[in-house]
Design a protein around this motif. Structure first.
Motif, PDB file in Angstrom:
ATOM      1  N   ALA A   6     -43.524  38.210  42.101  1.00  0.00           N
ATOM      2  CA  ALA A   6     -43.460  36.932  40.278  1.00  0.00           C
ATOM      3  C   ALA A   6     -44.921  36.907  40.180  1.00  0.00           C
ATOM      4  CB  ALA A   6     -41.947  36.449  40.702  1.00  0.00           C
ATOM      5  N   GLY A   7     -45.221  35.836  38.952  1.00  0.00           N
ATOM      6  CA  GLY A   7     -46.411  34.993  38.799  1.00  0.00           C
ATOM      7  C   GLY A   7     -46.900  35.619  37.564  1.00  0.00           C
ATOM      8  N   ASP A   8     -48.260  35.309  38.072  1.00  0.00           N
ATOM      9  CA  ASP A   8     -48.696  35.363  36.457  1.00  0.00           C
ATOM     10  C   ASP A   8     -49.211  37.084  36.491  1.00  0.00           C
ATOM     11  OD1 ASP A   8     -47.808  32.858  35.237  1.00  0.00           O
ATOM     12  OD2 ASP A   8     -49.858  31.994  35.716  1.00  0.00           O
ATOM     13  N   TYR A   9     -49.253  37.554  35.553  1.00  0.00           N
ATOM     14  CA  TYR A   9     -50.499  39.279  35.507  1.00  0.00           C
ATOM     15  C   TYR A   9     -50.909  39.138  33.871  1.00  0.00           C
ATOM     16  CZ  TYR A   9     -47.719  40.392  40.139  1.00  0.00           C
ATOM     17  OH  TYR A   9     -47.064  40.615  40.836  1.00  0.00           O
ATOM     18  N   VAL A  10     -51.695  39.577  34.265  1.00  0.00           N
ATOM     19  CA  VAL A  10     -52.251  40.437  32.618  1.00  0.00           C
ATOM     20  C   VAL A  10     -52.177  41.547  32.815  1.00  0.00           C
ATOM     21  CG1 VAL A  10     -54.649  41.576  31.868  1.00  0.00           C
ATOM     22  CG2 VAL A  10     -54.431  39.373  32.840  1.00  0.00           C
ATOM     23  N   GLN A  11     -51.257  42.254  31.216  1.00  0.00           N
ATOM     24  CA  GLN A  11     -50.871  43.705  30.691  1.00  0.00           C
ATOM     25  C   GLN A  11     -51.436  44.755  30.302  1.00  0.00           C
ATOM     26  OE1 GLN A  11     -48.330  44.214  27.370  1.00  0.00           O
ATOM     27  NE2 GLN A  11     -46.338  44.423  29.418  1.00  0.00           N
ATOM     28  N   LEU A  12     -52.146  45.731  30.303  1.00  0.00           N
ATOM     29  CA  LEU A  12     -52.949  46.953  29.372  1.00  0.00           C
ATOM     30  C   LEU A  12     -52.246  47.959  29.971  1.00  0.00           C
ATOM     31  CD1 LEU A  12     -56.551  45.773  31.669  1.00  0.00           C
ATOM     32  CD2 LEU A  12     -55.332  45.794  29.288  1.00  0.00           C
ATOM     33  N   SER A  13     -51.660  47.953  28.286  1.00  0.00           N
ATOM     34  CA  SER A  13     -51.210  48.874  28.143  1.00  0.00           C
ATOM     35  C   SER A  13     -51.627  49.693  26.827  1.00  0.00           C
ATOM     36  CB  SER A  13     -49.981  48.195  26.875  1.00  0.00           C
ATOM     37  OG  SER A  13     -49.913  47.945  25.981  1.00  0.00           O
ATOM     38  N   VAL A  14     -51.842  51.620  27.061  1.00  0.00           N
ATOM     39  CA  VAL A  14     -51.656  52.527  25.645  1.00  0.00           C
ATOM     40  C   VAL A  14     -50.597  53.143  24.834  1.00  0.00           C
ATOM     41  CG1 VAL A  14     -53.507  54.287  25.694  1.00  0.00           C
ATOM     42  CG2 VAL A  14     -53.784  52.546  27.376  1.00  0.00           C
ATOM     43  N   HIS A  15     -50.358  53.045  23.656  1.00  0.00           N
ATOM     44  CA  HIS A  15     -49.423  53.332  22.906  1.00  0.00           C
ATOM     45  C   HIS A  15     -50.471  54.381  22.331  1.00  0.00           C
ATOM     46  CE1 HIS A  15     -45.391  52.331  19.693  1.00  0.00           C
ATOM     47  NE2 HIS A  15     -45.782  53.990  20.419  1.00  0.00           N
ATOM     48  N   ASP A  16     -49.394  56.602  22.855  1.00  0.00           N
ATOM     49  CA  ASP A  16     -49.820  56.675  21.497  1.00  0.00           C
ATOM     50  C   ASP A  16     -48.270  57.431  20.799  1.00  0.00           C
ATOM     51  OD1 ASP A  16     -48.266  59.176  22.574  1.00  0.00           O
ATOM     52  OD2 ASP A  16     -49.644  58.510  24.256  1.00  0.00           O
ATOM     53  N   THR A  17     -48.074  57.468  19.379  1.00  0.00           N
ATOM     54  CA  THR A  17     -47.482  58.391  19.106  1.00  0.00           C
ATOM     55  C   THR A  17     -47.144  60.196  19.051  1.00  0.00           C
ATOM     56  OG1 THR A  17     -48.577  58.735  17.038  1.00  0.00           O
ATOM     57  CG2 THR A  17     -47.404  56.125  16.949  1.00  0.00           C
ATOM     58  N   GLY A  18     -47.617  60.181  19.670  1.00  0.00           N
ATOM     59  CA  GLY A  18     -47.132  61.311  20.642  1.00  0.00           C
ATOM     60  C   GLY A  18     -45.878  62.745  20.529  1.00  0.00           C
ATOM     61  N   ASP A  19     -46.154  63.308  21.069  1.00  0.00           N
ATOM     62  CA  ASP A  19     -45.153  64.349  21.497  1.00  0.00           C
ATOM     63  C   ASP A  19     -44.133  63.584  22.076  1.00  0.00           C
ATOM     64  OD1 ASP A  19     -45.963  66.578  20.314  1.00  0.00           O
ATOM     65  OD2 ASP A  19     -46.667  67.508  21.907  1.00  0.00           O
ATOM     66  N   GLY A  20     -44.485  62.693  23.253  1.00  0.00           N
ATOM     67  CA  GLY A  20     -43.169  62.089  24.245  1.00  0.00           C
ATOM     68  C   GLY A  20     -42.737  62.414  25.171  1.00  0.00           C
ATOM     69  N   SER A  24     -53.431  47.477  24.257  1.00  0.00           N
ATOM     70  CA  SER A  24     -53.587  46.558  23.902  1.00  0.00           C
ATOM     71  C   SER A  24     -53.802  45.616  25.443  1.00  0.00           C
ATOM     72  CB  SER A  24     -52.203  46.165  23.455  1.00  0.00           C
ATOM     73  OG  SER A  24     -51.435  46.617  24.440  1.00  0.00           O
ATOM     74  N   GLY A  25     -53.942  44.163  25.078  1.00  0.00           N
ATOM     75  CA  GLY A  25     -53.637  43.277  26.130  1.00  0.00           C
ATOM     76  C   GLY A  25     -52.676  42.232  26.071  1.00  0.00           C
ATOM     77  N   LYS A  26     -52.119  41.813  27.558  1.00  0.00           N
ATOM     78  CA  LYS A  26     -50.458  40.387  27.117  1.00  0.00           C
ATOM     79  C   LYS A  26     -51.901  40.083  28.225  1.00  0.00           C
ATOM     80  CE  LYS A  26     -47.045  42.552  23.805  1.00  0.00           C
ATOM     81  NZ  LYS A  26     -46.100  42.371  23.945  1.00  0.00           N
ATOM     82  N   ASN A  27     -50.952  38.148  28.109  1.00  0.00           N
ATOM     83  CA  ASN A  27     -50.592  37.399  29.421  1.00  0.00           C
ATOM     84  C   ASN A  27     -49.260  37.204  29.386  1.00  0.00           C
ATOM     85  OD1 ASN A  27     -54.130  36.954  29.534  1.00  0.00           O
ATOM     86  ND2 ASN A  27     -53.487  34.964  28.011  1.00  0.00           N
ATOM     87  N   LEU A  28     -48.811  37.115  30.603  1.00  0.00           N
ATOM     88  CA  LEU A  28     -47.865  37.525  30.912  1.00  0.00           C
ATOM     89  C   LEU A  28     -46.855  36.484  32.374  1.00  0.00           C
ATOM     90  CD1 LEU A  28     -46.446  41.446  30.914  1.00  0.00           C
ATOM     91  CD2 LEU A  28     -46.318  39.275  29.167  1.00  0.00           C
ATOM     92  N   THR A  29     -46.166  36.166  32.552  1.00  0.00           N
ATOM     93  CA  THR A  29     -45.724  35.703  33.835  1.00  0.00           C
ATOM     94  C   THR A  29     -44.058  36.431  33.808  1.00  0.00           C
ATOM     95  OG1 THR A  29     -46.256  33.484  33.298  1.00  0.00           O
ATOM     96  CG2 THR A  29     -44.819  33.657  34.560  1.00  0.00           C
ATOM     97  N   LEU A  30     -44.506  37.674  34.752  1.00  0.00           N
ATOM     98  CA  LEU A  30     -43.896  38.016  35.850  1.00  0.00           C
ATOM     99  C   LEU A  30     -42.628  37.036  36.575  1.00  0.00           C
ATOM    100  CD1 LEU A  30     -44.946  41.415  36.042  1.00  0.00           C
ATOM    101  CD2 LEU A  30     -44.447  40.158  33.748  1.00  0.00           C
ATOM    102  N   ASP A  31     -41.455  37.281  36.826  1.00  0.00           N
ATOM    103  CA  ASP A  31     -40.006  36.516  37.252  1.00  0.00           C
ATOM    104  C   ASP A  31     -39.414  37.677  38.117  1.00  0.00           C
ATOM    105  OD1 ASP A  31     -38.766  38.597  36.088  1.00  0.00           O
ATOM    106  OD2 ASP A  31     -37.690  36.882  34.418  1.00  0.00           O
ATOM    107  N   ARG A  32     -38.762  37.198  39.214  1.00  0.00           N
ATOM    108  CA  ARG A  32     -38.508  37.407  40.304  1.00  0.00           C
ATOM    109  C   ARG A  32     -37.788  39.263  39.997  1.00  0.00           C
ATOM    110  NH1 ARG A  32     -34.105  37.854  43.545  1.00  0.00           N
ATOM    111  NH2 ARG A  32     -34.606  38.700  45.572  1.00  0.00           N
ATOM    112  N   GLN A  33     -36.939  38.942  38.804  1.00  0.00           N
ATOM    113  CA  GLN A  33     -35.711  40.006  37.944  1.00  0.00           C
ATOM    114  C   GLN A  33     -36.675  41.205  38.230  1.00  0.00           C
ATOM    115  OE1 GLN A  33     -32.512  40.443  39.192  1.00  0.00           O
ATOM    116  NE2 GLN A  33     -32.185  42.136  38.310  1.00  0.00           N
ATOM    117  N   PHE A  34     -37.591  40.921  37.602  1.00  0.00           N
ATOM    118  CA  PHE A  34     -38.469  42.213  36.825  1.00  0.00           C
ATOM    119  C   PHE A  34     -39.141  43.242  38.233  1.00  0.00           C
ATOM    120  CE2 PHE A  34     -42.003  44.059  35.385  1.00  0.00           C
ATOM    121  CZ  PHE A  34     -42.296  44.696  34.463  1.00  0.00           C
ATOM    122  N   CYS A  35     -40.280  41.649  38.838  1.00  0.00           N
ATOM    123  CA  CYS A  35     -40.711  42.358  40.337  1.00  0.00           C
ATOM    124  C   CYS A  35     -39.613  43.554  41.312  1.00  0.00           C
ATOM    125  CB  CYS A  35     -41.437  41.519  40.835  1.00  0.00           C
ATOM    126  SG  CYS A  35     -42.895  40.668  39.214  1.00  0.00           S
TER     127      CYS A  35
END
Length: 704
Positions: free
Chosen positions: A490-504, A472-483
């Motif tokens: 802090a600022g605008d970022y593109v998040q790319l994530s890979v999610h599985d349902t495996g063993d963990g 998945s991809g998301k357009n996100l604005t990250l705040d100072r606390q997160f960074c």
């Protein structure tokens, strides 16, 4: 002085500053030419260069500055101007301070300062900085003080933090004083007497007004129940309990509670009295006073809120400091591994190039021998695995050369989707979720595709080859606390994530997931460098990566890349290069003899005219003698004063410009910034095959 040559005393001198010190024209100073330096001076410089702490040596009466890589970072924009400059000219704003340092230490004394405040010029503006400074004399060959060794550690951030803490404590003390004054200034709201037997209250007018008794109400016959009805429901049970305790045992009574005002608000009061007992020990009379403590309680609440806020700020500051320290430790670890990896990669890739080159030549000479061809093929496959291992280490250490361009997330996945499905197998479903209007990122597309492929393969293995992987991809604005503590702003970022349902993974495994050579796979099924390579690539691209995982439920890896506002890069159609040679003349600049020999044989076999040089100095002599060449094929890292970047600069200003193709196992940022290559810089990474060499030369010469 033989020990000053490259093959003797200076071999241990490493880093940018070692090269700059050797190349500097010291004959312009009282130190004299580099090859005439005294033994003590050379030893002190070697010790200085080996230290990770910012060190600067002030030599002689003028205090000529010689410093290491760590001090060059501290010097900022004054580097490299400070090298070889008298200290009073290098730092004119504190010239008097530095003159005292040099005079004191050359006289045999030492100086030490802790959190010394100095005003330095930074970015064109005076700025107060704090530093821990330690100065001590260093002896010349005769045993007399010849210079000053200075240890410089900036403590500005620490001192500013301490000042904030002191300000907070001062505010806390002021708030406490305000509360004490409020307690001392409590106003009397009236007096009362409770006739316990008759269950009647008598009091003055102020008491009656406080409990909102009617104006016509007799001050001698007021109802205790009517008074109780005005007490805040939350406070009433505690007041009644205290009253019963006083009735039972007699003695003092003090209760704080809120009373309902006519406007519907509540006001804090203190009821203070004493329950009197008769001769039989029965409670019969209860006199007391009512005191206004509303201001005091408000001050206490304000103080409590302030204290909680202060505690939260302290906790946040401590967390931020711990995160920053952890980030620093991680950065230092990466830098240490990066430095080690860079040196190893350069030599290792040169060895691989020698092996690969000779194997390719052997394959050509024995083209009719199937046994030779089979064994050469197996050996070349091992060379490729070695090259891949070296590339993965460079990626983790953020030393791989990148060629970034501007793309959005949908473009990236469109070029990767079919390959992903083939790599993952038919039993894996890929669920792609991209935003309708994705933001762009400035990254190396090939490396990002490799990162997504790595993560997807890990996800497949965690699910044992079956299940659904969500990309998945998301357009996100990250705040100072997160960074905070993540090394990003802090600022605008593109998040790319890979999610599985495996063993963990459990928490302990998760902590080590990005470390090099750590793997949970069985022996022979993984190098432990996949996630490390992804981590290094994301960090080198100015982003952040994190991972969450729950045993039995799966794992999510999220990559954050800064949003790019540049125009998207147009994709150029790929044309197949012709590998046949031509009439062009190529200058091969390579300090490794065996690599040079095999490369020359490749080029001559393809029909090119070939000239050779063992280093940049020899190559520049050939070029300045008027020899015409069509292409300079040069190693990036070489000994000598003339660097590969100097050859490229010379080639660029010729009319017409001379084409340049770089090759290296590790560029060390000589031809790049943060290992990111500019669009007009061409690099062929070692080890390379004859086909790759011919294809790249044909491309650089404008053949495709």
């Amino acid at each position: 002085m033989q020990f000053l040559t490259q093959s003797h005393g200076c071999r241990g001198w490493k880093g940018e500053m070692a090269g700059r010190i050797r190349a500097f024209d010291w004959s312009r100073t009282e130190l004299g030419p580099f090859d005439t330096w005294s033994k003590s001076l050379r030893c002190n410089v070697q010790m200085l260069l080996a230290s990770p702490v910012p060190l600067v040596m002030l030599w002689g009466k003028p205090g000529y500055m010689i410093y290491n890589d760590a001090y060059s970072v501290f010097a900022g924009g004054r580097h490299p101007y400070l090298l070889g400059t008298p200290v009073e000219l290098g730092w004119p704003e504190i010239a008097e301070f530095n003159r005292n340092v040099v005079d004191t230490c050359l006289a045999g004394g030492t100086l030490s300062y802790r959190n010394k405040e100095l005003e330095l010029s930074r970015n064109g503006q005076p700025e107060a900085v704090f530093m821990d400074l330690s100065y001590s004399p260093v002896a010349d060959d005769d045993g007399r003080p010849g210079g000053v060794l200075a240890i410089v550690v900036e403590t500005t951030a620490h001192m500013l933090s301490e000042r904030l803490r002191e300000q907070a404590q001062a505010a806390y003390r002021a708030e406490n004083e305000r509360v004490r004054l409020a307690l001392n200034a409590g106003a009397l709201l009236g007096s009362f007497v409770w006739d316990i037997k008759a269950n009647l209250l008598s009091g003055d007018e102020r008491f009656a007004r406080t409990f909102c008794f009617p104006a016509e109400q007799s001050l001698q016959h007021m109802s205790p129940d009517a008074a109780s009805a005005r007490i805040h429901p939350y406070d009433l049970p505690q007041v009644e309990q205290q009253v019963q305790q006083a009735l039972k045992n007699g003695g003092a009574f003090n209760a704080e509670y809120r009373i309902l005002r006519p406007d519907g608000s509540y006001s804090w009061v203190l009821a203070s009295g004493c329950c009197e007992l008769n001769e039989q020990g029965e409670a019969f009379r209860f006199p007391g006073v009512l005191i206004d403590i509303h201001e005091r309680k408000s001050a206490e609440e304000s103080l409590l809120k302030f204290t909680r806020d202060l505690e939260q700020r302290v906790v946040a500051e401590v967390d931020a400091r711990l995160a920053a320290e952890e980030q620093l430790r991680q950065s230092q670890k990466l830098e240490a591994i990066g430095g080690l990896t860079g040196g190893v990669a350069h030599d290792f890739n040169n060895l691989l190039q020698v092996i690969a080159g000779n194997l390719h030549l052997l394959a050509r000479h024995e083209s009719e021998n199937p046994n030779v061809q089979r064994r050469v093929g197996a050996a070349l496959a091992a060379v490729e695995r070695g090259a891949m291992l070296s590339a993965q280490l460079l990626a983790f250490a953020r030393r791989q050369p990148l060629s970034p361009a501007v793309f959005d997330t949908r473009q990236i996945y469109q070029g990767l989707g079919e390959m992903l499905q083939r790599a993952l197998g038919e039993n894996i479903d890929i669920d792609v979720q991209m935003p309708a209007d994705p933001w762009s990122v400035h990254v190396d597309r090939n490396q990002l595709e490799n990162a997504l492929l790595n993560l997807a393969i890990n996800a497949r293995d965690a699910m044992h080859g079956e299940g659904t992987i969500t990309i998945s991809g998301k357009n996100l604005t990250l705040d100072r606390q997160f960074c905070l503590g993540k090394g990003i702003s802090a600022g605008d970022y593109v998040q790319l994530s890979v999610h599985d349902t495996g063993d963990g993974m459990d928490s302990e495994t998760l902590k080590q997931a990005f470390e090099p050579f750590f793997t949970t796979k069985a022996d022979g099924h993984g190098t432990g460098l996949g996630l490390s390579m992804v981590f290094g690539f994301v960090k080198q691209s100015g982003g952040h990566i994190d991972m969450t995982s729950t045993p039995g439920e799966g794992t999510v890896v999220r990559m954050y890349f800064p949003r790019s506002m540049r125009i998207q890069t147009r994709e150029q159609p790929v044309r197949r290069a012709q590998h046949d040679g031509g009439h062009e003349t190529i200058l091969v600049v390579e300090d490794h003899e065996e690599v040079r020999d095999t490369t020359v044989e490749f080029l001559q076999a393809a029909g090119y005219q070939v000239l050779v040089a063992a280093n940049g100095d020899s190559a520049m002599q050939v070029l300045q003698d008027g020899t015409k060449v069509d292409l300079i094929f040069t190693d990036v890292v070489m000994p000598g004063l003339i660097k590969s970047s100097d050859l490229a600069a010379w080639a660029k200003v010729q009319v017409p410009p001379v084409a340049v193709l770089f090759t290296s196992g590790h560029t060390r940022d000589i031809i790049s910034r943060n290992h990111q290559l500019s669009p007009d810089t061409h690099l062929l990474s070692k080890p390379y095959s004859p086909d790759a060499l011919m294809s790249m030369i044909h491309h650089v010469l404008g053949g495709d």
